[in-house]
Design a protein around this motif. Sequence first.
Motif, PDB file in Angstrom:
ATOM      1  N   LEU A 150      30.618  28.945  35.702  1.00 47.87           N
ATOM      2  CA  LEU A 150      31.150  30.278  35.422  1.00 47.87           C
ATOM      3  C   LEU A 150      30.318  30.980  34.355  1.00 47.87           C
ATOM      4  N   ARG A 154      28.729  34.561  34.786  1.00 48.33           N
ATOM      5  CA  ARG A 154      29.107  35.639  33.864  1.00 48.33           C
ATOM      6  C   ARG A 154      27.870  36.400  33.364  1.00 48.33           C
ATOM      7  N   MET A 169      27.472  32.867  43.652  1.00 52.18           N
ATOM      8  CA  MET A 169      28.516  31.843  43.704  1.00 52.18           C
ATOM      9  C   MET A 169      28.652  31.278  45.122  1.00 52.18           C
ATOM     10  N   LEU A 193      36.469  28.543  41.241  1.00 50.82           N
ATOM     11  CA  LEU A 193      36.243  29.825  40.562  1.00 50.82           C
ATOM     12  C   LEU A 193      36.706  31.028  41.374  1.00 50.82           C
ATOM     13  N   ALA A 196      37.845  34.261  39.645  1.00 46.98           N
ATOM     14  CA  ALA A 196      37.373  34.281  38.251  1.00 46.98           C
ATOM     15  C   ALA A 196      36.432  35.444  37.971  1.00 46.98           C
ATOM     16  N   LEU A 197      35.779  35.968  39.012  1.00 46.28           N
ATOM     17  CA  LEU A 197      34.862  37.092  38.836  1.00 46.28           C
ATOM     18  C   LEU A 197      35.563  38.405  39.171  1.00 46.28           C
TER      19      LEU A 197
END
Length: 405
Positions: A150, A154, A169, A193, A196-197
Motif C-alpha cells: 500500500l 500511495r 495494483m 487492499l 484502500a485506494l
Amino acid sequence: MPLTDTACRNAKPREDGKPAKLSDGAGLFLLVNTVGKYWRLAYRFGGKQKTLALGVYPGVSLKEVRERRDEARKLLDSGVDPGEARKAQKAAGTLNAANSFEAIAREWHAKYLPTWTEGHADRIMRRFEVDVFPWMGGRPVANIDAPSLLAVLRRIEGRGAVDTAHRAMQSVGQVFRYAIATGRAERNPAADLVGALAPVIKQSFATITDPRGVAELLRAIDGYQGTFPVQCALKLAPLVFVRPGELRQAEWAEIDLDAATWVIPAERMKMREKHIVPLSDQAAAILRELHPLTGRGRYVFPGARTNGRPMSENTVNAALRRLGFDKDTMTGHGFRHMASTLLNEQGWNRDAIERQMAHGERNQIRATYNYAEYLPERRRMMQAWANYLGTLKEGGKVVPFRRSA
C-alpha cells in the motif's frame, strides 16, 4: 547435413571476407568471421524473425549447443520467446534474491508476453520499472505484505495518478498469483487492499457529437496545412473510427481497395480478434490518393523521419491541437465516441455498431467466428455514415441515415 566437430574446427570465413554460416539444422548455425566462431539460433516468434546467441565455439561444444538449442525449442513450443526468457533470466540474475518481486515479475511478464499487444506489454513493464521496482523490486516476494504494498501504491496515488495506482495494483496482484502458483509465495497482499485506494473517476475521451460542431471539425480537417499523410489520417479517422493505434499502424498489405475492405490482424487489435473495416467510397478515395506517396512502403501512415515505422502516437492529437481543438474538446480517440453516439441516435442496430467498434466478444468460441458478423449491414452503415458526414461538412440539409436508408 548436421555439423561435425571437425567441420566446426576447420571452418573459416568466406574468401571475400564476409562471415560464413554453417547450418546444423532446426535453426542452429555456426557464424564464422575473422574474429571468432559464434553459435546462433534462428527462429520466428510472433510473426517476426529473430536470432538467439548460444555461445562461442569451441568454448561451447557442438554437443552442448545442441542441448541449448533443444531447450530453446521447448520454450517456443510452450509459447515463450527464448530471447525474452534470456533477458528475464539475465535481469533476475543481477538481483540479490532469486525470489525477489522483480525477478518473478519479469518472469511472469515474459511468460504472458505472447498474449499481449506490444504496446500493452510495454506499458505494464514501464509501470513496474517506474512505480514499483525501485521501492520493492529487490524484496523477496514472500516477505511483501499489504501495508508495504500500500505504501508503494500511495506514492503513485499521491501524485494524482489514481488510475495508474489501480492498474499497478492489478498487475502486482497478477504477479503474486503467479508466485503462489509456482510455490514462491503463499498470499496475495493486493487482494487485501480492495477499497484502500481512492476510486477512479472515469472520464470519457473528449469528443464532438453536436452535428454543427462535427461539421466545423470536418471543414477544419480539410484545411489542415501539415503533411499530406497526416491530413489523410485526419480525414480517414472519422470514416473508420478505429482506435488511434490501429489507424496509425495500418499497413498497405491489410487493405484491399478493390474489395473496399481493411482487415486488421488479431495481433494488432486490443481484444486480440481479427477485425474487418468496410471502406466507404470516401474512405477508399482517401487511400487511393495517398497510395502513390506511401504505397511502396509498409505503413499507410509512416513516421515523419523514417518510413520504417508508423507515425507517432501523438501525431493526430497534435494535428487537432494545431487546428485549434484542445484536449478537452477533441482527441483522436474521440472519433470513436462521435460515431458510436450518432449511429446509436440514428437507430442503427446496436449489435452491428458494437461489432464495428471492435468491442470484445467475451465468449471465446463465438469470438473466433464473429469478426464478419453483421458485415452486410455494417457495409451499409459505414457508407451511410460517410455520406452523412459529407453532407454535414458541405453544410447541406442533413437527412437522418437510419437503417432503412
